[in-house]
Design a protein around this motif. Sequence first.
Motif, mmCIF file in Angstrom:
data_model
loop_
_atom_site.group_PDB
_atom_site.id
_atom_site.type_symbol
_atom_site.label_atom_id
_atom_site.label_comp_id
_atom_site.label_asym_id
_atom_site.label_seq_id
_atom_site.Cartn_x
_atom_site.Cartn_y
_atom_site.Cartn_z
ATOM 1 N N VAL A 239 0.812 -1.846 -0.176
ATOM 2 C CA VAL A 239 0.098 0.498 0.010
ATOM 3 C C VAL A 239 0.516 1.248 0.303
ATOM 4 N N LEU A 240 0.731 2.416 -1.025
ATOM 5 C CA LEU A 240 1.848 3.576 -1.033
ATOM 6 C C LEU A 240 0.187 4.830 -1.197
ATOM 7 N N TRP A 241 0.753 5.043 -0.016
ATOM 8 C CA TRP A 241 -0.112 6.681 0.399
ATOM 9 C C TRP A 241 0.622 7.645 0.186
ATOM 10 N N SER A 242 -0.347 8.175 -0.906
ATOM 11 C CA SER A 242 -0.026 9.711 -1.226
ATOM 12 C C SER A 242 -0.874 10.563 -0.649
ATOM 13 N N GLN A 243 -0.911 11.517 0.141
ATOM 14 C CA GLN A 243 -2.134 12.391 0.476
ATOM 15 C C GLN A 243 -2.199 13.880 -0.335
ATOM 16 N N SER A 244 -0.657 14.616 -1.150
ATOM 17 C CA SER A 244 -1.042 15.309 -2.164
ATOM 18 C C SER A 244 -0.802 14.908 -3.928
ATOM 19 N N ALA A 248 2.634 11.467 -5.732
ATOM 20 C CA ALA A 248 1.779 10.627 -6.197
ATOM 21 C C ALA A 248 2.997 10.432 -7.588
ATOM 22 N N ASP A 249 3.562 10.021 -7.404
ATOM 23 C CA ASP A 249 4.854 8.948 -8.203
ATOM 24 C C ASP A 249 4.060 7.665 -9.150
ATOM 25 N N VAL A 250 3.856 7.746 -10.340
ATOM 26 C CA VAL A 250 3.455 6.404 -10.956
ATOM 27 C C VAL A 250 5.281 6.016 -10.918
ATOM 28 N N GLY A 251 5.676 6.429 -11.981
ATOM 29 C CA GLY A 251 7.173 5.432 -11.379
ATOM 30 C C GLY A 251 7.473 4.911 -10.574
ATOM 31 N N VAL A 252 7.014 5.038 -9.659
ATOM 32 C CA VAL A 252 7.392 4.463 -8.461
ATOM 33 C C VAL A 252 6.888 2.912 -8.364
ATOM 34 N N VAL A 253 4.881 3.447 -9.266
ATOM 35 C CA VAL A 253 4.358 2.276 -8.296
ATOM 36 C C VAL A 253 4.999 0.944 -9.748
ATOM 37 N N ARG A 254 5.697 1.609 -10.437
ATOM 38 C CA ARG A 254 5.750 0.479 -12.239
ATOM 39 C C ARG A 254 6.766 0.048 -11.969
ATOM 40 N N ALA A 255 7.638 0.346 -10.806
ATOM 41 C CA ALA A 255 8.668 0.201 -10.413
ATOM 42 C C ALA A 255 8.749 -1.525 -9.413
ATOM 43 N N LEU A 256 7.720 -0.646 -8.432
ATOM 44 C CA LEU A 256 7.651 -2.383 -7.649
ATOM 45 C C LEU A 256 6.769 -3.355 -8.315
ATOM 46 N N SER A 268 7.280 -14.313 -8.066
ATOM 47 C CA SER A 268 5.901 -14.069 -8.077
ATOM 48 C C SER A 268 6.375 -12.014 -8.010
ATOM 49 N N HIS A 269 5.246 -11.541 -7.978
ATOM 50 C CA HIS A 269 5.437 -10.482 -8.024
ATOM 51 C C HIS A 269 4.500 -9.621 -7.416
ATOM 52 N N PRO A 270 4.226 -8.630 -7.063
ATOM 53 C CA PRO A 270 3.932 -7.374 -5.885
ATOM 54 C C PRO A 270 2.659 -6.829 -6.150
ATOM 55 N N LEU A 271 1.090 -6.819 -5.128
ATOM 56 C CA LEU A 271 0.277 -6.026 -5.502
ATOM 57 C C LEU A 271 0.453 -4.946 -5.381
ATOM 58 N N ALA A 272 -0.059 -3.928 -5.864
ATOM 59 C CA ALA A 272 0.629 -1.985 -5.684
ATOM 60 C C ALA A 272 -1.220 -2.150 -5.426
ATOM 61 N N LEU A 273 -0.603 -1.009 -4.397
ATOM 62 C CA LEU A 273 -2.635 -0.558 -4.206
ATOM 63 C C LEU A 273 -2.105 0.898 -3.665
ATOM 64 N N PRO A 274 -2.248 2.063 -4.286
ATOM 65 C CA PRO A 274 -2.183 3.177 -4.383
ATOM 66 C C PRO A 274 -3.232 3.358 -3.719
ATOM 67 N N SER A 284 -4.259 6.590 -14.905
ATOM 68 C CA SER A 284 -4.968 5.252 -14.789
ATOM 69 C C SER A 284 -3.648 4.170 -14.481
ATOM 70 N N GLU A 285 -3.923 3.292 -13.438
ATOM 71 C CA GLU A 285 -2.722 2.302 -13.292
ATOM 72 C C GLU A 285 -2.304 1.900 -14.002
ATOM 73 N N GLN A 286 -0.953 0.903 -13.655
ATOM 74 C CA GLN A 286 -0.797 -0.304 -14.298
ATOM 75 C C GLN A 286 -1.459 -1.428 -14.013
ATOM 76 N N PRO A 287 -1.582 -2.252 -15.092
ATOM 77 C CA PRO A 287 -2.117 -3.867 -14.296
ATOM 78 C C PRO A 287 -1.346 -4.519 -13.484
ATOM 79 N N GLY A 288 -2.126 -4.452 -12.509
ATOM 80 C CA GLY A 288 -1.749 -5.319 -11.271
ATOM 81 C C GLY A 288 -2.076 -4.540 -10.281
ATOM 82 N N ALA A 289 -2.348 -3.238 -10.658
ATOM 83 C CA ALA A 289 -2.182 -2.120 -9.546
ATOM 84 C C ALA A 289 -3.836 -2.042 -8.539
#
Length: 334
Positions: A239-244, A248-256, A268-274, A284-289
Amino acid sequence: MTTGALARRLGVAPTTLRTWERRYGIGPSHRDQGRHRRWSPTDVARLEDMCRLTARGVAPSEAARLALSGTRPSKSVAPPGGSRPRGIGSFRDLPLGQVWPESRGLARAAVRLDSAAVQAQLRSAIDTYGVVVAWEQIIAPTLHAVGRKWATADASYVEVEHLLSWHVSTTLRSTVTVPGDEFPPILLACMPDEQHSLPIEALWAALVERGLPTRIFGAAVPAEALQSAVRRIGPCAVVLWSQSRHTADVGVVRALLALEWGMRGARSHPLALPAGPGWESAPSEQPGAGRLTGLASGLALLESLFRTVRTPTSTPPPTPDPDPDPDPTRHGAT
């Protein structure tokens, strides 16, 4: 009203009410046969007046005298010396709206900077309602009201927000017992530039309250450190929290999502949940998020996900890779 109910309404500790009665004679006008205090509407009105006066800096003895005499507090009342606390008035100045009485009591205590009462209010709310209800109905509305007041009153109320946030964090961490990990945990972290961690601390406390294995890294986790932790732990979700919006960096989600661990053929791959309002305008989130939109709904999603992971018929999760960097000093560890 009983003493406990009145204390919650006023945002003071029950011991404070007893102290005021003993020292200043401002007590209940009725006791039942069991010698329990019962506060009448007149008693409540007097104590509300006293709380308003002490919030403006008036000494408790003088505030009690004015309240008992029926003198209504006015904006001109000031503490000895002729000055009032900078920019701070009554808790009624906060934009609370329609909230639970416990939220108003918490706001009263916070505006008075009464640490003992704030701590007692928070503990009572969580013990009575549990983490999710206490957060959504009592704590979060009070935090939002203080934050909005701070944003529109220059530097005023910043000390109220800081004191309240500190005690919220302290209470959340001291309320639950961390369970042991038998399955891949849920990992909670703020984005690299995000300093506001209270919402994921509430999520952490709610998960632990339900006995789910969880790791929390708090505010401003560097992207490289987060990726290293994911490879080492092999979590069932991140779970990736972003208040502002600017954190909110989508690049971090893609890297995970690109990470993988485990034996060849069973990777196995992680499930990322912004999570958080910062992601509302993100691409829009990448597949798997996925995306968490609230504490209660997010908790239900994570509980469902975890039940799937630990189902006996499911394939056991692969063992995460060991730390790819054997030199801890490379990341600033001591």
